[in-house]
Design an enzyme around this catalytic site. Structure first.
Site, PDB file in Angstrom:
ATOM      1  N   ILE A  44       0.820  -1.210   0.000  1.00 27.67           N
ATOM      2  CA  ILE A  44       0.000   0.000   0.000  1.00 27.67           C
ATOM      3  C   ILE A  44       0.854   1.260   0.000  1.00 27.67           C
ATOM      4  CG2 ILE A  44      -0.168   0.110   2.537  1.00 27.67           C
ATOM      5  CD1 ILE A  44      -3.138   1.021   2.068  1.00 27.67           C
ATOM      6  N   LYS A  45       2.114   1.116   0.396  1.00 30.49           N
ATOM      7  CA  LYS A  45       2.981   2.292   0.478  1.00 30.49           C
ATOM      8  C   LYS A  45       3.340   2.851  -0.897  1.00 30.49           C
ATOM      9  CE  LYS A  45       3.271   2.575   4.952  1.00 30.49           C
ATOM     10  NZ  LYS A  45       2.762   3.744   5.690  1.00 30.49           N
ATOM     11  N   ASP A  46       3.046   2.126  -1.973  1.00 34.62           N
ATOM     12  CA  ASP A  46       3.185   2.709  -3.310  1.00 34.62           C
ATOM     13  C   ASP A  46       2.270   3.920  -3.443  1.00 34.62           C
ATOM     14  OD1 ASP A  46       4.895   0.629  -3.850  1.00 34.62           O
ATOM     15  OD2 ASP A  46       3.662  -0.291  -5.398  1.00 34.62           O
TER      16      ASP A  46
END
Length: 339
Positions: A44-46
């Protein structure tokens, strides 16, 4: 006609919801996970990386060929390094040396310059976030504008991007039927961003924090005091402070989740539903089950499946390590690693 995404950026987001069968059956609710491990950088850190960098470019905070500098537990660094490579920015990533070997290796494979530092409390100037900020300031002192410190914890472009993308996707994918959302917090960007947008559209939606033991955030949400008890093997979530992203977040309740509750859910999910996920996803699923039980049967609950378990295999799926931490080990995992 050729159908293709134009670049790395275009592959971020628009992840599917997946029904968590066992959790849904156990609660009588429909519990869905946002499959964020399907982002191109694997987490999700993308999204966080894209929100931060897009904001910096729009405000002229990074120049062509400038260096991205960030302090991270790993996944945001991976997202920033890959996104930076696609846009012509080199990266320097500072990371605690306590993080999983697999995650460190994944970060090095992005081509970023990786600096590993000993773990330290946030108040210590040697903390990885402060170390990264100092590197950027030193670079800019030598060559003004040559470095940009992403500052994922206190740069609210993080929260804003999740409100504009993650929350809207959840709303659209559930047709507005979402009754509750729960996830853990590291920077707090996902939780706060999704909360503000969902509550704007449906004021009665229940927002919950799933917090690993050892973090002070659950007690802060429930009782207004930063107080931590216990510890956890889970990486990248939990905190001893309220970040700018999490400040004034519209969170209704928090659950403190021990490893003995979250890790078995990960093992069960892999064995029964075929999804191998990281530690924060186990905390999130545990929180979703608790929220579903609180709401009662017939409700729709959404959580986040943040990243894949392969980045934590030597911990989460290692019987010897789990036994040492007094975490239950399923028979199939014991057999898989039997001599």
């Amino acid at each position: 006609m050729i159908e293709a995404r134009v670049d790395f950026t275009a592959m971020i987001g628009h992840t599917p919801l997946v029904r968590l069968r066992r959790a849904s059956e156990a609660t009588g609710c429909e519990i869905f996970g946002k499959a964020e491990w399907l982002n191109p950088g694997g987490s999700i850190k993308d999204r966080t990386a894209l929100g931060l960098l897009s904001d910096a470019e729009a405000r002229g905070l990074i120049r062509r060929g400038g260096t991205i500098v960030e302090g991270t537990a790993g996944n945001t660094g991976i997202g920033l390094a890959l996104l930076g490579a696609s846009r012509g920015y080199p990266s320097i990533i500072v990371m605690p040396n306590s993080q999983s070997a697999e995650k460190v290796e994944a970060l090095r494979l992005t081509g970023a310059e990786v600096r590993l530092v000993p773990p330290a409390k946030f108040a210590d100037p040697a903390h990885y976030v402060h170390f990264a900020q100092a590197l950027a300031e030193e670079a800019n002192a030598r060559d003004p504008g040559s470095a940009w410190f992403a500052n994922q914890f206190d740069n609210t472009a993080n929260r804003d991007f999740h409100a504009a993308t993650t929350a809207v996707e959840i709303w659209d994918q559930t047709g507005g039927a979402v009754d509750g959302f729960v996830c853990s917090a590291g920077t707090g960007g996902t939780l706060a961003g999704v909360a503000v947008e969902l509550k704007a559209r449906k004021p009665g939606v229940r927002i919950a924090l799933a917090d690993p033991t050892g973090s002070a955030l659950a007690n802060f949400v429930n009782h207004g005091e930063l107080l931590a008890e216990g510890n956890s093997i889970t990486e990248g979530i939990g905190s001893s402070r309220v970040t700018a992203n999490l400040q004034d977040a519209k969170v209704d309740v928090a659950y403190s989740i021990p490893d003995t509750e979250s890790v078995p859910l990960l093992h069960q999910l892999l064995a029964i539903e075929g999804m191998g996920l990281g530690g924060s996803s186990g905390v999130n699923i545990a929180g979703a089950i608790r929220l579903a039980q609180e709401l009662g049967p017939g409700h729709v609950v959404v959580t986040v499946l943040a990243d894949a378990g392969a980045r934590y295999a030597k911990k989460l799926f290692n019987p010897a390590f789990l036994h040492a931490k007094e975490i239950p080990v399923p028979e199939w995992l014991e057999r898989a690693f039997a001599p």
